[in-house]
Design a protein around this motif. Structure first.
Motif, PDB file in Angstrom:
ATOM      1  N   SER A   1      -5.830  56.068  31.546  1.00  0.00           N
ATOM      2  CA  SER A   1      -6.942  56.746  32.423  1.00  0.00           C
ATOM      3  C   SER A   1      -6.603  57.944  32.839  1.00  0.00           C
ATOM      4  O   SER A   1      -7.754  58.898  32.229  1.00  0.00           O
ATOM      5  CB  SER A   1      -7.846  56.782  34.219  1.00  0.00           C
ATOM      6  N   LYS A   2      -5.502  58.166  32.936  1.00  0.00           N
ATOM      7  CA  LYS A   2      -4.901  59.848  32.582  1.00  0.00           C
ATOM      8  C   LYS A   2      -5.221  60.556  31.574  1.00  0.00           C
ATOM      9  O   LYS A   2      -4.455  61.785  31.083  1.00  0.00           O
ATOM     10  CB  LYS A   2      -3.651  60.301  33.736  1.00  0.00           C
ATOM     11  N   GLY A   3      -4.929  59.061  30.115  1.00  0.00           N
ATOM     12  CA  GLY A   3      -5.138  59.565  29.055  1.00  0.00           C
ATOM     13  C   GLY A   3      -4.040  59.716  28.665  1.00  0.00           C
ATOM     14  O   GLY A   3      -3.418  59.583  27.363  1.00  0.00           O
ATOM     15  N   ALA A   4      -2.670  58.384  28.421  1.00  0.00           N
ATOM     16  CA  ALA A   4      -1.178  58.458  27.928  1.00  0.00           C
ATOM     17  C   ALA A   4      -2.149  57.236  26.759  1.00  0.00           C
ATOM     18  O   ALA A   4      -3.106  56.636  27.646  1.00  0.00           O
ATOM     19  CB  ALA A   4      -0.419  58.169  28.900  1.00  0.00           C
ATOM     20  N   GLN A   5      -1.232  57.689  25.700  1.00  0.00           N
ATOM     21  CA  GLN A   5      -1.682  56.499  24.498  1.00  0.00           C
ATOM     22  C   GLN A   5      -0.066  55.853  24.478  1.00  0.00           C
ATOM     23  O   GLN A   5       0.708  56.087  23.869  1.00  0.00           O
ATOM     24  CB  GLN A   5      -1.889  57.605  23.367  1.00  0.00           C
ATOM     25  N   PRO A   6      -0.801  54.610  24.290  1.00  0.00           N
ATOM     26  CA  PRO A   6       0.490  53.746  24.123  1.00  0.00           C
ATOM     27  C   PRO A   6       0.533  53.544  22.322  1.00  0.00           C
ATOM     28  O   PRO A   6       0.228  53.510  21.626  1.00  0.00           O
ATOM     29  CB  PRO A   6      -0.175  51.771  25.036  1.00  0.00           C
ATOM     30  N   THR A   7       2.212  52.644  22.516  1.00  0.00           N
ATOM     31  CA  THR A   7       2.306  52.552  20.915  1.00  0.00           C
ATOM     32  C   THR A   7       1.686  51.609  20.885  1.00  0.00           C
ATOM     33  O   THR A   7       1.108  50.921  21.050  1.00  0.00           O
ATOM     34  CB  THR A   7       4.458  52.956  20.635  1.00  0.00           C
ATOM     35  N   ASP A   8       2.113  51.281  19.279  1.00  0.00           N
ATOM     36  CA  ASP A   8       1.775  50.006  18.992  1.00  0.00           C
ATOM     37  C   ASP A   8       1.863  48.430  19.054  1.00  0.00           C
ATOM     38  O   ASP A   8       1.238  47.986  19.884  1.00  0.00           O
ATOM     39  CB  ASP A   8       1.469  50.151  17.653  1.00  0.00           C
ATOM     40  N   ARG A   9       3.332  48.374  19.594  1.00  0.00           N
ATOM     41  CA  ARG A   9       3.927  47.382  20.394  1.00  0.00           C
ATOM     42  C   ARG A   9       3.563  47.581  21.267  1.00  0.00           C
ATOM     43  O   ARG A   9       3.072  46.283  22.110  1.00  0.00           O
ATOM     44  CB  ARG A   9       5.091  47.422  20.796  1.00  0.00           C
ATOM     45  N   VAL A  10       3.258  48.374  22.556  1.00  0.00           N
ATOM     46  CA  VAL A  10       2.538  48.157  23.712  1.00  0.00           C
ATOM     47  C   VAL A  10       1.734  48.226  23.662  1.00  0.00           C
ATOM     48  O   VAL A  10       0.828  47.078  25.043  1.00  0.00           O
ATOM     49  CB  VAL A  10       3.159  49.475  24.903  1.00  0.00           C
ATOM     50  N   ALA A  11       0.221  48.741  23.362  1.00  0.00           N
ATOM     51  CA  ALA A  11      -0.764  47.920  22.437  1.00  0.00           C
ATOM     52  C   ALA A  11      -1.411  46.695  22.564  1.00  0.00           C
ATOM     53  O   ALA A  11      -2.072  46.291  23.231  1.00  0.00           O
ATOM     54  CB  ALA A  11      -1.649  49.100  21.394  1.00  0.00           C
ATOM     55  N   ARG A  12      -0.073  46.571  21.456  1.00  0.00           N
ATOM     56  CA  ARG A  12      -0.776  44.479  21.263  1.00  0.00           C
ATOM     57  C   ARG A  12       0.194  43.687  23.119  1.00  0.00           C
ATOM     58  O   ARG A  12      -0.793  42.631  23.642  1.00  0.00           O
ATOM     59  CB  ARG A  12       0.728  44.115  20.672  1.00  0.00           C
ATOM     60  N   PHE A  13       0.765  44.216  23.936  1.00  0.00           N
ATOM     61  CA  PHE A  13       0.641  44.004  25.392  1.00  0.00           C
ATOM     62  C   PHE A  13      -0.033  44.259  26.009  1.00  0.00           C
ATOM     63  O   PHE A  13      -0.388  43.290  26.914  1.00  0.00           O
ATOM     64  CB  PHE A  13       2.251  44.608  25.611  1.00  0.00           C
ATOM     65  N   PHE A  14      -0.183  45.505  25.996  1.00  0.00           N
ATOM     66  CA  PHE A  14      -1.681  45.791  27.303  1.00  0.00           C
ATOM     67  C   PHE A  14      -3.138  44.430  26.589  1.00  0.00           C
ATOM     68  O   PHE A  14      -3.915  44.301  27.398  1.00  0.00           O
ATOM     69  CB  PHE A  14      -2.321  47.100  27.118  1.00  0.00           C
ATOM     70  N   ASP A  15      -2.931  44.285  25.257  1.00  0.00           N
ATOM     71  CA  ASP A  15      -4.154  43.324  24.571  1.00  0.00           C
ATOM     72  C   ASP A  15      -3.903  41.997  25.219  1.00  0.00           C
ATOM     73  O   ASP A  15      -5.180  41.348  25.832  1.00  0.00           O
ATOM     74  CB  ASP A  15      -4.282  43.586  22.552  1.00  0.00           C
ATOM     75  N   ALA A  16      -2.967  41.799  25.105  1.00  0.00           N
ATOM     76  CA  ALA A  16      -2.444  39.806  25.940  1.00  0.00           C
ATOM     77  C   ALA A  16      -3.053  39.987  27.498  1.00  0.00           C
ATOM     78  O   ALA A  16      -3.167  39.270  27.674  1.00  0.00           O
ATOM     79  CB  ALA A  16      -1.117  39.886  25.955  1.00  0.00           C
ATOM     80  N   GLU A  17      -2.613  41.418  28.173  1.00  0.00           N
ATOM     81  CA  GLU A  17      -2.802  41.266  29.562  1.00  0.00           C
ATOM     82  C   GLU A  17      -4.306  41.557  29.661  1.00  0.00           C
ATOM     83  O   GLU A  17      -4.829  42.013  30.973  1.00  0.00           O
ATOM     84  CB  GLU A  17      -2.041  42.800  30.181  1.00  0.00           C
ATOM     85  N   GLY A  18      -4.923  42.282  28.205  1.00  0.00           N
ATOM     86  CA  GLY A  18      -6.816  42.717  28.754  1.00  0.00           C
ATOM     87  C   GLY A  18      -7.277  43.923  29.127  1.00  0.00           C
ATOM     88  O   GLY A  18      -7.758  44.070  30.137  1.00  0.00           O
ATOM     89  N   LEU A  19      -6.066  45.034  29.541  1.00  0.00           N
ATOM     90  CA  LEU A  19      -6.039  45.954  29.662  1.00  0.00           C
ATOM     91  C   LEU A  19      -6.670  46.762  28.436  1.00  0.00           C
ATOM     92  O   LEU A  19      -7.060  47.942  28.804  1.00  0.00           O
ATOM     93  CB  LEU A  19      -4.669  47.254  30.154  1.00  0.00           C
ATOM     94  N   MET A  20      -7.103  46.534  27.273  1.00  0.00           N
ATOM     95  CA  MET A  20      -7.310  47.667  26.344  1.00  0.00           C
ATOM     96  C   MET A  20      -7.245  46.054  25.674  1.00  0.00           C
ATOM     97  O   MET A  20      -7.280  45.317  24.774  1.00  0.00           O
ATOM     98  CB  MET A  20      -6.882  48.651  25.815  1.00  0.00           C
ATOM     99  N   THR A  21      -8.653  46.246  23.960  1.00  0.00           N
ATOM    100  CA  THR A  21      -9.226  45.979  22.987  1.00  0.00           C
ATOM    101  C   THR A  21      -8.210  46.219  21.468  1.00  0.00           C
ATOM    102  O   THR A  21      -8.351  47.406  22.137  1.00  0.00           O
ATOM    103  CB  THR A  21     -10.004  45.913  22.398  1.00  0.00           C
ATOM    104  N   ARG A  22      -7.290  46.016  20.740  1.00  0.00           N
ATOM    105  CA  ARG A  22      -6.921  45.971  19.890  1.00  0.00           C
ATOM    106  C   ARG A  22      -6.866  45.831  18.126  1.00  0.00           C
ATOM    107  O   ARG A  22      -7.085  44.207  18.712  1.00  0.00           O
ATOM    108  CB  ARG A  22      -4.994  45.932  20.077  1.00  0.00           C
ATOM    109  N   GLU A  23      -8.240  46.219  17.557  1.00  0.00           N
ATOM    110  CA  GLU A  23      -7.927  45.173  16.059  1.00  0.00           C
ATOM    111  C   GLU A  23      -6.975  45.174  15.687  1.00  0.00           C
ATOM    112  O   GLU A  23      -6.284  46.010  15.556  1.00  0.00           O
ATOM    113  CB  GLU A  23      -8.969  46.165  15.696  1.00  0.00           C
ATOM    114  N   ALA A  24      -6.739  43.499  15.093  1.00  0.00           N
ATOM    115  CA  ALA A  24      -6.286  43.633  13.997  1.00  0.00           C
ATOM    116  C   ALA A  24      -5.284  44.547  13.013  1.00  0.00           C
ATOM    117  O   ALA A  24      -6.714  44.944  12.463  1.00  0.00           O
ATOM    118  CB  ALA A  24      -5.690  42.268  13.513  1.00  0.00           C
ATOM    119  N   ARG A  25      -4.712  45.037  12.747  1.00  0.00           N
ATOM    120  CA  ARG A  25      -4.548  45.455  10.957  1.00  0.00           C
ATOM    121  C   ARG A  25      -4.356  44.759  10.281  1.00  0.00           C
ATOM    122  O   ARG A  25      -3.734  43.752  10.075  1.00  0.00           O
ATOM    123  CB  ARG A  25      -3.234  46.495  11.217  1.00  0.00           C
TER     124      ARG A  25
END
Length: 118
Positions: free
Chosen positions: A63-87
């Motif tokens: 919410s403060k604007g921190a950007q996750p890297t691709d690998r961390v975005a995968r983890f967040f997608d698994a936790e339901g924090l954000m959606t990551r479209e498949a590349r």
């Protein structure tokens, strides 16, 4: 100051272990960080949970604007924090120039050998 949520290596040689941290984008991978959000252990089997993330802290940093890297975005997608479209990069799967040349030479050689047999 741009913030990244990324992995920082903490393991020994040939035994990787990573901390999921919030850091300034300009700081080194294993250098100074602001806060630790969780861990990632790639040595665990695929049937076990390899990552552990503090969801509340992660939500706050996103919410403060921190950007996750691709690998961390995968983890967040698994936790339901954000959606990551498949590349998909179909160009990467194509063989290189030399492999195409070898395949053409092999096909030409096989084509020349087939009439000689008959």
């Amino acid at each position: 100051m741009s913030l990244k949520i990324r992995l920082a290596r903490r393991g020994t040689k040939k035994r990787p272990f990573y901390a999921i941290v919030v850091a300034d984008a300009r700081s080194p991978r294993d250098g100074r960080f602001i806060e630790k959000l969780g861990t990632y252990n790639p040595m665990l089997g695929k049937d076990q949970k390899r990552h552990d993330v503090d969801v509340e802290k992660a939500k706050a940093w996103l919410s403060k604007g921190a950007q996750p890297t691709d690998r961390v975005a995968r983890f967040f997608d698994a936790e339901g924090l954000m959606t990551r479209e498949a590349r998909s990069n179909p160009e990467k799967a194509k063989p290189g120039r030399k492999a195409v040349e070898r395949a053409a030479a092999r096909a030409e050689k096989a084509g020349a050998a087939a009439p000689a047999e008959g």
